[in-house]
Write an enzyme that holds these catalytic residues in place. Structure first.
Site: not given
Ligand code: 13P
Length: 256
Positions: A10, A12, A96, A98, A168, A174, A214
């Site tokens: 992803n 982003k 997701h 976010e 997640e 992140g 992560s």
């Molecule tokens: P990170 O791997 O940067 O923690 O992000 C995970 C994520 O949100 C994948 O959709």
């Protein structure tokens, strides 16, 4: 039940047109040889069509980060499932964290987006996960079940074969803090049990549940070795072809 691992990156809101296409090419070069793992990339919307061209003739799957719940019309700035499909997109992320926490996608919107994705012929990767406060309060199982039931109550039997889950935990996204392999295994088991009890044993057995939060080359193998962890949804580490490729190799059972 033997489930085929799936590793998706992803990206982003990162990269520019040129760097996104370069990374697409590098991912094809570094992961294209794998026959036992499904691999997907999830670029930002403006890069989808060009990335889709680069993926033609490869086994890599193109994913999108979001879609609107309507199929078309006066929704300035939004992108619909049929539009994504016309750019070569195979699957779409829904729910997701976010989207839920930054953009306010609530359970009703998430459910409508799941339906919209399936209606457009896309596979749906439904993301679930608890916040740190919810985990600390011992609410993780209840949160996962609530997210699952509210997002899937309208699904018919066949729809489930086009759904993948991504667990997640919000506190691991992140942050550099990964769920322990034990925490991941337990959460995946809770989600799968819910599906077994509310849909069917066959659907639960076939359903892929990816872990995200992560994931890096250093922790991917031990996470994916866990019972019920069928791959990874990778954020930061998917922005470099070599680290993403190392995670795909880990999913294939190769040691790096
Ligand atoms: P990170 O791997 O940067 O923690 O992000 C995970 C994520 O949100 C994948 O959709």
């Amino acid at each position: 039940m033997n489930r085929r691992p799936f590793v998706a990156g992803n990206w982003k809101m990162n990269l520019q047109a040129s760097t996104a296409l370069q990374l697409t090419q590098e991912v094809v070069r570094t992961t294209g040889r794998h026959r036992t793992v499904d691999v997907g990339i999830i670029p930002s919307h403006p890069f989808l069509a060009a990335a889709g061209h680069k993926l033609e003739g490869t086994r890599l799957q193109l994913g999108a980060q979001d879609l609107h719940s309507e199929d078309g019309g006066a929704f300035t700035g939004a992108v619909s499932g049929p539009q994504l499909r016309s750019c070569g997109v195979r699957f779409v992320l829904v729910g997701h964290s976010e989207r839920r926490h930054v953009f306010g996608d609530d359970e009703r919107i998430v459910a409508a987006k799941v339906e919209a994705g399936l209606r457009a012929g896309l596979d749906v990767m439904l993301c679930l996960g608890e916040t740190e406060a919810e985990r600390d309060a011992g609410e993780t199982q209840g949160i996962l079940e609530q997210q699952l039931s509210s997002a899937t109550w309208k699904l018919q039997g066949e729809d489930w074969s086009r759904l993948t889950l991504a667990y997640e935990p919000v506190w691991a996204i992140g942050t550099g803090r990964t769920a322990s392999p034990e925490q991941a295994e337990q959460a995946h088991a809770w989600a799968r049990n819910w599906v077994q009890n509310h849909v069917s044993e066959t659907v639960a057995g076939a359903l892929r549940i990816l872990y995200g939060g992560s994931v890096k080359p250093a922790n991917a193998a031990e996470l994916m070795a866990r019972e019920g962890v069928d791959g990874a949804l990778v954020g930061g580490a998917s922005l470099k072809a070599d680290s993403f490729a190392a995670i795909v190799s880990a999913a294939a059972g190769e040691r790096s």
